[in-house]
Scaffold this motif. Structure first.
Motif, mmCIF file in Angstrom:
data_model
loop_
_atom_site.group_PDB
_atom_site.id
_atom_site.type_symbol
_atom_site.label_atom_id
_atom_site.label_comp_id
_atom_site.label_asym_id
_atom_site.label_seq_id
_atom_site.Cartn_x
_atom_site.Cartn_y
_atom_site.Cartn_z
ATOM 1 N N GLY A 1 0.818 -1.208 0.000
ATOM 2 C CA GLY A 1 0.000 0.000 0.000
ATOM 3 C C GLY A 1 0.849 1.252 0.000
ATOM 4 N N GLN A 2 0.342 2.307 -0.605
ATOM 5 C CA GLN A 2 1.077 3.554 -0.682
ATOM 6 C C GLN A 2 0.676 4.470 0.456
ATOM 7 O OE1 GLN A 2 0.994 5.397 -4.493
ATOM 8 N NE2 GLN A 2 1.449 3.525 -5.616
ATOM 9 N N THR A 3 1.649 5.252 0.908
ATOM 10 C CA THR A 3 1.394 6.163 2.014
ATOM 11 C C THR A 3 0.391 7.238 1.632
ATOM 12 O OG1 THR A 3 3.644 5.803 2.803
ATOM 13 C CG2 THR A 3 2.466 7.711 3.678
ATOM 14 N N ALA A 4 0.515 7.774 0.431
ATOM 15 C CA ALA A 4 -0.394 8.807 -0.043
ATOM 16 C C ALA A 4 -0.960 8.391 -1.383
ATOM 17 C CB ALA A 4 0.333 10.148 -0.174
ATOM 18 N N ALA A 5 -2.135 8.937 -1.695
ATOM 19 C CA ALA A 5 -2.764 8.640 -2.972
ATOM 20 C C ALA A 5 -1.928 9.217 -4.110
ATOM 21 C CB ALA A 5 -4.169 9.229 -3.014
ATOM 22 N N PRO A 6 -1.872 8.547 -5.258
ATOM 23 C CA PRO A 6 -1.098 9.071 -6.385
ATOM 24 C C PRO A 6 -1.606 10.442 -6.818
ATOM 25 C CG PRO A 6 -1.786 6.801 -6.767
ATOM 26 C CD PRO A 6 -2.520 7.282 -5.567
#
Length: 501
Positions: free
Chosen positions: A332-337
């Motif tokens: 999972g990414q820390t922030a949205a793209p």
């Protein structure tokens, strides 16, 4: 959540007053819920036998219902009113007549079996209604009316309250901008300069909370028996009812919540190690609760472990949460793209998460191979039926196919022994609806919930884009379901079946 509490209190009470409860086919006895009385009158010179099959039972062997001997005038049988019944009258293994009909609860019906002419063996079966059935849906209409009134009150009461306080709010709004008005009115805290620098509060996703509350309400209603309505109970095997939707809803909600919660914690600086400790602890608690308390069903006393059910609802939810949380922690990414144009912009909720998609594709491939290629003794490859008297009685011990075989091999007797297909299909093999192979698809369904959470994050504040993405997914998944099920209950490549997930 107050509306959910009110619904949970009202729904079971409103529908339990109907006195509707599941019944089964048998002869004799007084009428109960979901039952009707069918009396056979015969003027046939020979004795006749009556057989029945439920239209919900796929390719089931006819079952004996009643026998009218030559010296008997009539025989009465109590029949189920849940599903349409197909009945056949035989004499000396020759079919005299047959029909299909949906009988209604509390009704009393007669079938007159008469010989056409004295020279042949054909017969005429006439039907009549001796006593009209009762309206079993009246309590449901009353319950819906009560809910509509409650919903109206939840809308009207705040509206009236706003109107009542409108004058005070206008007065406060007029007073705040100018300090010279402080003689007549008090400056509210919202007008203080310090509030401008205050950090914005974290808002919850109200649609998810609403969905969770609605699912909880339906769960309580279903667990109370759903008023006995057949569509509020689990489907016997293939098919979909309201009760079959509750657990998939919770799995979907888990997936969405994992994306939102873990993303928020990562943005706050929580490390992956801390996340692993948190998700491991929560998984252990869920599985132990389900293992030790909810599914304990001994047969030899309170200290017996011989029939301890190892799979279960909380066990499946806990394992699904564990796998989804691991995926979100690892990939999972820390922030949205960031928003982008072109093809990348239209796929920003998909392409950055390609490792998760690869894992899900491999997982689903494993399920397909095990389900359709795993050899099961005495059963055809890829069998998805209920066994018992289904499929013309050819595979009585093949309940669940590969899914049932894997569970019986791993758990032995420590699994669910009263599946929903037992009554209708007359099955004798244990089958657990929360078994191992079904848990694979539970993870896949939870991943669909994760995808919904990513859509919310990627297109935050853009309701049109969010709804467009959801509509696109609905079309894709709906079309795939139509193809796999062939838009039928039993004839599809992969039918809709909550027992097999």
């Amino acid at each position: 959540m107050e509306p959910g509490v009110v619904l949970q209190a009202i729904l079971p009470v409103c529908l339990l007053i109907s006195g509707i409860h599941g019944g089964q086919l048998h002869t004799g006895g007084s009428l109960k819920m979901d039952q009707a009385l069918l009396t056979f009158h015969t003027g046939f010179p020979e004795g006749v036998d009556v057989f029945y099959t439920s239209d919900y039972c796929y390719k089931c062997l006819p079952q004996p219902l009643a026998s009218v001997e030559r010296d008997m005038l009539n025989v009465s049988s109590v029949i189920s009113t849940k599903f349409t019944l197909s009945l056949r009258v035989d004499s000396r293994n020759v079919s005299l007549c047959s029909w299909s009909q949906t009988y209604e609860e509390g009704g009393q019906y007669s079938v007159w079996i008469q010989q056409q002419t004295a020279s042949n063996t054909s017969a005429i079966c006439r039907h009549s209604v001796d006593e009209n059935p009762r309206n079993v849906y009246l309590p449901l209409l009353v319950a819906l009316l009560v809910l509509a009134v409650v919903a109206l009150l939840f809308v009207l009461v705040p509206y009236v309250n706003r109107k009542y306080n409108a004058t005070k709010r206008i007065k406060d709004a007029c007073c705040c901008p100018s300090p010279r008005h402080t003689v007549d009115c008090e400056v509210t805290p919202t007008c203080e300069a310090g509030d401008a620098d205050a950090k914005p509060k974290h808002t919850r996703l109200h649609s998810l909370d609403t969905f969770r509350g609605f699912s909880m309400t339906v769960m309580v209603f279903v667990n109370y028996g759903g008023g006995g309505y057949w569509f509020m109970e689990h489907a016997p095997w293939n098919g979909l009812t309201v009760a079959d939707l509750v657990m998939p809803w919770f799995v979907f909600i888990i997936g969405t919540s994992v994306v939102l919660a873990f993303g928020s914690m990562r943005r706050k600086g929580v490390s992956r190690v801390q996340l692993l400790r948190k998700l491991t602890w929560r998984t252990a608690v869920l599985m132990l609760l389900g293992f030790c308390f909810l599914n304990y069903s001994p047969k030899d006393g309170p200290l017996s472990w011989s029939w301890l059910r190892i799979p279960g609802v909380l066990q499946r939810l806990g394992f699904t949460y564990f796998v989804l949380s691991l995926m979100q922690t690892a990939w999972g990414q820390t922030a949205a793209p960031a928003r982008a144009g072109g093809c990348w912009g239209r796929a920003q909720d998909l392409l950055p998460y390609w490792p998760e998609w690869l894992f899900i594709v491999l997982l689903e491939t494993l399920w397909l191979c095990l389900t359709f290629l795993l050899p099961v003794p005495g059963c055809p490859a890829g069998y998805l039926g209920a066994g018992g008297i289904g499929d013309h009685g050819l595979y009585p011990d093949c309940t669940g196919g590969a899914a049932g075989h894997v569970d019986r091999w791993v758990f032995g007797d420590n699994m669910f022994r009263w599946p929903t297909c037992r009554e209708l299909y007359r099955t004798t093999m244990p089958f657990d609806p929360e078994g191992i192979l079904g848990t694979i698809n539970s993870v896949v369904m939870g991943f669909m919930g994760m995808q919904a959470g990513k859509i919310f994050l990627c297109y935050r504040g853009d309701s049109v884009q969010i709804l467009s993405r959801f509509l696109g997914w609905a079309v894709v998944l709906g079309a795939s379901t139509a193809v796999l099920s062939k838009c039928t209950r039993d004839e599809g490549f992969i039918p809709v079946n909550k027992n097999l997930w």
